[in-house]
Design an enzyme around this catalytic site. Structure first.
Site, PDB file in Angstrom:
ATOM      1  N   VAL A   1       0.977  -1.273  -0.168  1.00 25.24           N
ATOM      2  CA  VAL A   1       0.109  -0.093   0.062  1.00 25.24           C
ATOM      3  C   VAL A   1       0.705   1.318  -0.068  1.00 25.24           C
ATOM      4  O   VAL A   1       1.990   1.338   0.815  1.00 25.24           O
ATOM      5  CB  VAL A   1      -1.048   0.020   1.082  1.00 25.24           C
TER       6      VAL A   1
ATOM      7  N   ASP B   1     -12.877  -9.954   7.018  1.00 26.65           N
ATOM      8  CA  ASP B   1     -11.712  -9.833   7.894  1.00 26.65           C
ATOM      9  C   ASP B   1     -11.530  -8.288   8.678  1.00 26.65           C
ATOM     10  O   ASP B   1     -10.494  -7.775   8.455  1.00 26.65           O
ATOM     11  CB  ASP B   1     -10.639  -9.741   6.716  1.00 26.65           C
TER      12      ASP B   1
END
Length: 303
Positions: free
Chosen positions: A20, A140
């Site tokens: 990221v 998640d």
């Protein structure tokens, strides 16, 4: 729109979902988060994105029309480099500087005020109810993908991308934590939106404790730690089609919630137990949790 339009500023992190980056949009000056994931080549003539990827992205783009305040905005999707085997897809999200883990760590002792926790929970549940109403199961939820803006707005991230991420995760040797997983996931049973409410319960307790509630190192160990608190569930609640039998666990009764979250008042403990209900069909929904009296009354004994 090409991913090259954005100027990378810094690497934010590397996880199961790939790398990221924080990047800047030179046209607007705004910062964004870039997540590049590999998806399998669709295999059609000339290659292309798999149908499942196209569907998931289309659903997320439809959700953008609602501009829900507690959901991270997906601003752009770009398919960039490709090989015979896979295609790199870059997802462009709004950039939020901190996640809930950082937010909790930064809170001075003794931790967050109860009214702040209630405000965070109302926002958290509002975002999750929106996803569930649109048939999206997060699967998640954990403090690392619940983002908190500088003014205290909660935004859910990394939802609705399970199939897009599955290929990348298979390529990435990252251990995915079990600590927020619902019993039906640990038992590899069928599951739906209630799995997220179990995770919400774990995170709710963690807001008070400032440390995770159940820290197992395997599926069986995680279940054992869960049963140490909620007790071994009755045979009728145990899923039929799983390989791990109820008899693999020692009989035990439930313990009071306050034994692990002593700061939580009784109505909060009641809400937590409704989230940490073993049978997913009996577990409270995000919509019902939002109506719970605990989230709508002032703390009677606030210090």
């Amino acid at each position: 729109m090409a991913a090259t339009r954005y100027e990378p500023v810094a690497e934010i992190g590397v996880g199961a979902y790939g790398t990221v980056y924080k990047a800047r949009d030179p046209h607007s000056g705004h910062f964004v988060a870039l997540k590049s994931v590999r998806v399998p080549n669709g295999g059609a003539a000339g290659g292309g994105l798999p149908v499942s990827t196209v569907r998931e992205v289309a659903l997320l783009r439809r959700l953008e029309a609602f501009e829900h305040p507690n959901v991270v905005r997906l601003m752009d999707v770009c398919a960039t480099s490709r090989t015979d085997r896979d295609i790199k897809v870059t997802l462009v999200f709004e950039h939020i500087d901190q996640d809930l883990r950082t937010y909790l760590d930064k809170a001075p002792p003794p931790g967050l005020p109860v009214e702040t926790i209630k405000d965070l929970m109302r926002q958290f549940l509002s975002g999750l109810d929106f996803l569930h109403a649109n048939c999206i199961v997060h699967r998640d939820l954990k403090p690392e993908n619940i983002l908190v803006t500088s003014n205290g707005t909660v935004k859910l991230a990394d939802f609705g991308l399970a199939r897009i991420y599955s290929y990348q995760m298979a390529l990435t040797p990252v251990v995915v934590t079990l600590w927020y997983r619902a019993p039906e996931v640990l038992l590899q049973s069928t599951y739906a939106t209630p799995v997220d409410m179990w995770s919400v319960g774990c995170i709710f307790a963690e807001m008070f404790r400032r440390k995770p509630l159940f820290c197992g190192n395997s599926e069986a160990d995680q279940l054992g730690k869960i049963f140490d608190l909620i007790g071994l569930p009755p045979e009728d609640d145990w899923p039929r089609e799983v390989s791990l039998p109820r008899g693999a666990f020692a009989p035990r009764g439930p313990r009071p919630v306050q034994s692990v979250v002593p700061e939580m008042e009784e109505s909060g403990a009641q809400l937590l137990l409704e989230m940490l209900t073993f049978n997913p069909h009996k577990r409270i929904s995000a919509f019902r949790a939002l109506q719970h009296s605990y989230l709508h009354k002032e703390e009677s004994d606030a210090e």
